[in-house]
Design a protein around this motif. Structure first.
Motif, PDB file in Angstrom:
ATOM      1  N   ALA A 121       0.490  -1.270  -0.240  1.00  0.00           N
ATOM      2  CA  ALA A 121       0.095   0.045  -0.056  1.00  0.00           C
ATOM      3  C   ALA A 121       0.951   1.551  -0.290  1.00  0.00           C
ATOM      4  CB  ALA A 121      -0.900  -0.017   0.769  1.00  0.00           C
ATOM      5  N   LEU A 122       1.945   0.962   0.726  1.00  0.00           N
ATOM      6  CA  LEU A 122       3.245   2.721   0.942  1.00  0.00           C
ATOM      7  C   LEU A 122       3.855   2.517  -0.240  1.00  0.00           C
ATOM      8  CD1 LEU A 122       4.159   4.683   2.156  1.00  0.00           C
ATOM      9  CD2 LEU A 122       5.447   3.111   3.120  1.00  0.00           C
ATOM     10  N   GLY A 123       3.849   1.552  -0.690  1.00  0.00           N
ATOM     11  CA  GLY A 123       4.949   1.906  -2.355  1.00  0.00           C
ATOM     12  C   GLY A 123       4.098   1.804  -3.153  1.00  0.00           C
ATOM     13  N   GLY A 124       2.520   1.096  -3.187  1.00  0.00           N
ATOM     14  CA  GLY A 124       1.482   2.173  -4.131  1.00  0.00           C
ATOM     15  C   GLY A 124       1.749   3.309  -4.645  1.00  0.00           C
ATOM     16  N   GLN A 125       1.055   4.283  -3.287  1.00  0.00           N
ATOM     17  CA  GLN A 125       0.980   5.464  -2.869  1.00  0.00           C
ATOM     18  C   GLN A 125       2.175   6.225  -3.410  1.00  0.00           C
ATOM     19  OE1 GLN A 125       0.675   6.125   1.428  1.00  0.00           O
ATOM     20  NE2 GLN A 125      -2.249   5.632   0.310  1.00  0.00           N
ATOM     21  N   MET A 126       4.173   5.394  -3.287  1.00  0.00           N
ATOM     22  CA  MET A 126       4.841   6.224  -3.629  1.00  0.00           C
ATOM     23  C   MET A 126       5.699   5.560  -5.053  1.00  0.00           C
ATOM     24  SD  MET A 126       7.127   5.956  -0.011  1.00  0.00           S
ATOM     25  CE  MET A 126       7.958   6.857  -1.054  1.00  0.00           C
ATOM     26  N   GLY A 127       4.462   5.335  -6.098  1.00  0.00           N
ATOM     27  CA  GLY A 127       4.854   4.490  -7.351  1.00  0.00           C
ATOM     28  C   GLY A 127       5.113   3.270  -7.353  1.00  0.00           C
ATOM     29  N   ALA A 128       5.591   2.376  -6.864  1.00  0.00           N
ATOM     30  CA  ALA A 128       5.940   1.117  -6.457  1.00  0.00           C
ATOM     31  C   ALA A 128       5.248   0.125  -7.067  1.00  0.00           C
ATOM     32  CB  ALA A 128       7.001   0.994  -5.331  1.00  0.00           C
ATOM     33  N   HIS A 129       5.421   0.076  -7.850  1.00  0.00           N
ATOM     34  CA  HIS A 129       3.815  -0.348  -8.425  1.00  0.00           C
ATOM     35  C   HIS A 129       3.570  -2.180  -9.084  1.00  0.00           C
ATOM     36  CE1 HIS A 129       1.319   2.583  -8.971  1.00  0.00           C
ATOM     37  NE2 HIS A 129       2.436   3.190  -9.058  1.00  0.00           N
ATOM     38  N   LEU A 130       5.107  -2.707  -8.651  1.00  0.00           N
ATOM     39  CA  LEU A 130       5.848  -3.617  -8.921  1.00  0.00           C
ATOM     40  C   LEU A 130       4.994  -4.843  -8.188  1.00  0.00           C
ATOM     41  CD1 LEU A 130       7.115  -5.337 -11.376  1.00  0.00           C
ATOM     42  CD2 LEU A 130       9.720  -5.289 -10.196  1.00  0.00           C
ATOM     43  N   LEU A 131       5.444  -4.417  -7.123  1.00  0.00           N
ATOM     44  CA  LEU A 131       4.977  -5.345  -5.287  1.00  0.00           C
ATOM     45  C   LEU A 131       3.632  -5.889  -5.348  1.00  0.00           C
ATOM     46  CD1 LEU A 131       6.053  -2.247  -3.011  1.00  0.00           C
ATOM     47  CD2 LEU A 131       7.763  -4.530  -3.626  1.00  0.00           C
ATOM     48  N   THR A 132       2.402  -5.403  -6.279  1.00  0.00           N
ATOM     49  CA  THR A 132       1.424  -6.589  -6.305  1.00  0.00           C
ATOM     50  C   THR A 132       1.492  -7.042  -7.814  1.00  0.00           C
ATOM     51  OG1 THR A 132       0.452  -4.744  -7.884  1.00  0.00           O
ATOM     52  CG2 THR A 132       0.030  -4.343  -5.775  1.00  0.00           C
ATOM     53  N   SER A 133       2.631  -7.843  -8.201  1.00  0.00           N
ATOM     54  CA  SER A 133       2.313  -8.462  -9.462  1.00  0.00           C
ATOM     55  C   SER A 133       2.587  -9.593  -8.885  1.00  0.00           C
ATOM     56  CB  SER A 133       3.597  -8.490 -10.508  1.00  0.00           C
ATOM     57  OG  SER A 133       5.344  -8.839 -10.164  1.00  0.00           O
ATOM     58  N   THR A 134       2.282 -11.017  -9.064  1.00  0.00           N
ATOM     59  CA  THR A 134       2.504 -11.869  -8.932  1.00  0.00           C
ATOM     60  C   THR A 134       3.512 -12.627  -8.810  1.00  0.00           C
ATOM     61  OG1 THR A 134       0.270 -13.055  -9.756  1.00  0.00           O
ATOM     62  CG2 THR A 134       0.902 -14.591  -9.444  1.00  0.00           C
ATOM     63  N   GLY A 135       4.655 -12.240  -9.806  1.00  0.00           N
ATOM     64  CA  GLY A 135       6.017 -12.504 -10.079  1.00  0.00           C
ATOM     65  C   GLY A 135       6.655 -12.397  -8.733  1.00  0.00           C
ATOM     66  N   ALA A 136       6.520 -10.656  -8.111  1.00  0.00           N
ATOM     67  CA  ALA A 136       7.155 -10.791  -7.074  1.00  0.00           C
ATOM     68  C   ALA A 136       6.192 -11.006  -5.486  1.00  0.00           C
ATOM     69  CB  ALA A 136       6.737  -8.860  -7.154  1.00  0.00           C
ATOM     70  N   ILE A 137       5.297 -11.593  -5.855  1.00  0.00           N
ATOM     71  CA  ILE A 137       4.830 -12.044  -4.540  1.00  0.00           C
ATOM     72  C   ILE A 137       5.303 -13.496  -4.364  1.00  0.00           C
ATOM     73  CG2 ILE A 137       2.752 -13.302  -4.161  1.00  0.00           C
ATOM     74  CD1 ILE A 137       0.721 -10.409  -5.029  1.00  0.00           C
ATOM     75  N   LEU A 138       5.624 -14.358  -5.650  1.00  0.00           N
ATOM     76  CA  LEU A 138       5.851 -15.893  -5.550  1.00  0.00           C
ATOM     77  C   LEU A 138       7.249 -15.713  -5.437  1.00  0.00           C
ATOM     78  CD1 LEU A 138       4.748 -17.074  -8.665  1.00  0.00           C
ATOM     79  CD2 LEU A 138       3.833 -17.599  -6.530  1.00  0.00           C
ATOM     80  N   LEU A 139       8.380 -14.592  -5.819  1.00  0.00           N
ATOM     81  CA  LEU A 139       9.537 -14.373  -5.541  1.00  0.00           C
ATOM     82  C   LEU A 139      10.000 -14.246  -3.540  1.00  0.00           C
ATOM     83  CD1 LEU A 139      12.041 -14.170  -7.374  1.00  0.00           C
ATOM     84  CD2 LEU A 139      11.823 -11.892  -7.325  1.00  0.00           C
ATOM     85  N   MET A 140       8.807 -12.773  -3.248  1.00  0.00           N
ATOM     86  CA  MET A 140       8.895 -12.705  -1.460  1.00  0.00           C
ATOM     87  C   MET A 140       9.017 -14.119  -0.724  1.00  0.00           C
ATOM     88  SD  MET A 140      10.241 -10.013  -1.338  1.00  0.00           S
ATOM     89  CE  MET A 140      11.045  -9.261  -3.342  1.00  0.00           C
ATOM     90  N   LEU A 141       7.574 -15.048  -1.181  1.00  0.00           N
ATOM     91  CA  LEU A 141       7.497 -16.338  -0.566  1.00  0.00           C
ATOM     92  C   LEU A 141       8.576 -17.185  -1.212  1.00  0.00           C
ATOM     93  CD1 LEU A 141       3.877 -16.583  -1.625  1.00  0.00           C
ATOM     94  CD2 LEU A 141       5.051 -16.350   1.016  1.00  0.00           C
ATOM     95  N   ALA A 142       9.105 -17.835  -2.544  1.00  0.00           N
ATOM     96  CA  ALA A 142      10.225 -18.352  -2.258  1.00  0.00           C
ATOM     97  C   ALA A 142      11.487 -17.852  -1.020  1.00  0.00           C
ATOM     98  CB  ALA A 142      10.789 -18.590  -3.781  1.00  0.00           C
ATOM     99  N   ILE A 143      11.589 -16.488  -0.991  1.00  0.00           N
ATOM    100  CA  ILE A 143      12.928 -15.824  -0.087  1.00  0.00           C
ATOM    101  C   ILE A 143      12.617 -16.581   0.997  1.00  0.00           C
ATOM    102  CG2 ILE A 143      13.896 -13.780   0.345  1.00  0.00           C
ATOM    103  CD1 ILE A 143      13.724 -13.044  -2.140  1.00  0.00           C
ATOM    104  N   ASN A 144      11.265 -16.197   1.792  1.00  0.00           N
ATOM    105  CA  ASN A 144      11.312 -16.360   2.904  1.00  0.00           C
ATOM    106  C   ASN A 144      11.043 -18.343   2.978  1.00  0.00           C
ATOM    107  OD1 ASN A 144       8.549 -18.169   4.382  1.00  0.00           O
ATOM    108  ND2 ASN A 144       9.590 -16.277   5.926  1.00  0.00           N
ATOM    109  N   ARG A 145      10.860 -18.740   2.105  1.00  0.00           N
ATOM    110  CA  ARG A 145      10.202 -20.548   2.230  1.00  0.00           C
ATOM    111  C   ARG A 145      12.532 -20.810   2.479  1.00  0.00           C
ATOM    112  NH1 ARG A 145       7.242 -23.002   4.943  1.00  0.00           N
ATOM    113  NH2 ARG A 145       8.298 -20.791   6.224  1.00  0.00           N
ATOM    114  N   ALA A 146      13.322 -20.206   1.418  1.00  0.00           N
ATOM    115  CA  ALA A 146      14.263 -20.716   1.725  1.00  0.00           C
ATOM    116  C   ALA A 146      15.367 -20.327   2.403  1.00  0.00           C
ATOM    117  CB  ALA A 146      14.654 -19.499  -0.131  1.00  0.00           C
ATOM    118  N   ALA A 147      14.769 -18.766   2.830  1.00  0.00           N
ATOM    119  CA  ALA A 147      15.313 -18.916   4.298  1.00  0.00           C
ATOM    120  C   ALA A 147      14.917 -19.584   5.581  1.00  0.00           C
ATOM    121  CB  ALA A 147      14.898 -17.396   4.490  1.00  0.00           C
ATOM    122  N   ARG A 148      13.851 -20.448   5.724  1.00  0.00           N
ATOM    123  CA  ARG A 148      13.585 -20.947   6.550  1.00  0.00           C
ATOM    124  C   ARG A 148      14.284 -22.389   6.445  1.00  0.00           C
ATOM    125  NH1 ARG A 148       9.909 -24.962   5.428  1.00  0.00           N
ATOM    126  NH2 ARG A 148       9.292 -26.699   7.565  1.00  0.00           N
TER     127      ARG A 148
END
Length: 166
Positions: A121-148
């Motif tokens: 939400a904050l990023g969207g207000q500041m012009g960061a629109h890539l955050l809501t893409s399916t690819g970014a979501i999957l990548l962040m979940l992958a990073i979380n799972r890899a750290a675990r």
């Protein structure tokens, strides 16, 4: 509400629900499998991001970096609070070691999602629109799972220096 946003919400909620359930219940531990999920999600996430026609801005990169750090921190915490036990009977693959993070692990998923929604939400207000893409979501979940997986891999009972003791 766009179809992509609705799809992202449905995919995200389904994945989070599935992973929260797995955190709270005893699962047979397969050292190779703990790496498979983040690898598959990362590959799909990168492919989807590569197909994105959006222009990547500095703001996108900053917010993706912040999200990656949060995902790593939560993933490492999940790995650290993971408990292990030996099951009375092996599964169909002969495994007897089980693991789970319990209710705290499931709660950490909610924290991760709340932080992600807030950053989006904050990023969207500041012009960061890539955050809501399916690819970014999957990548962040992958990073979380890899750290675990990295932390769990080092904590598996019976392992010495990452090698299984037989």
């Amino acid at each position: 509400m766009s179809v992509q946003l609705l799809a992202n919400i449905v995919i995200g909620l389904a994945l989070v629900g599935f992973l929260a359930y797995r955190q709270a219940t005893w699962q047979y531990l397969d050292p190779a499998r703990i790496w498979r999920t983040p690898l598959v999600m990362a590959v799909i996430g990168v492919v989807v991001l590569a197909q994105t026609k959006a222009t990547i801005t500095t703001t996108d990169i900053v917010f993706l970096g912040i999200e990656a750090l949060v995902s790593i921190g939560v993933g490492m915490t999940m790995g650290r609070i993971t408990t292990f036990r030996t099951a009375a009977t092996p599964d169909d693959k002969g495994r007897t070691l089980q693991s789970r993070t319990g209710g705290i692990g499931a709660a950490l998923w909610l924290v991760l999602i709340a932080l992600r929604v807030g950053l989006d939400a904050l990023g969207g207000q500041m012009g960061a629109h890539l955050l809501t893409s399916t690819g970014a979501i999957l990548l962040m979940l992958a990073i979380n799972r890899a750290a675990r997986a990295l932390v769990i891999d080092q904590r598996i009972p019976g392992r010495t220096s990452g090698m299984m003791v037989r």
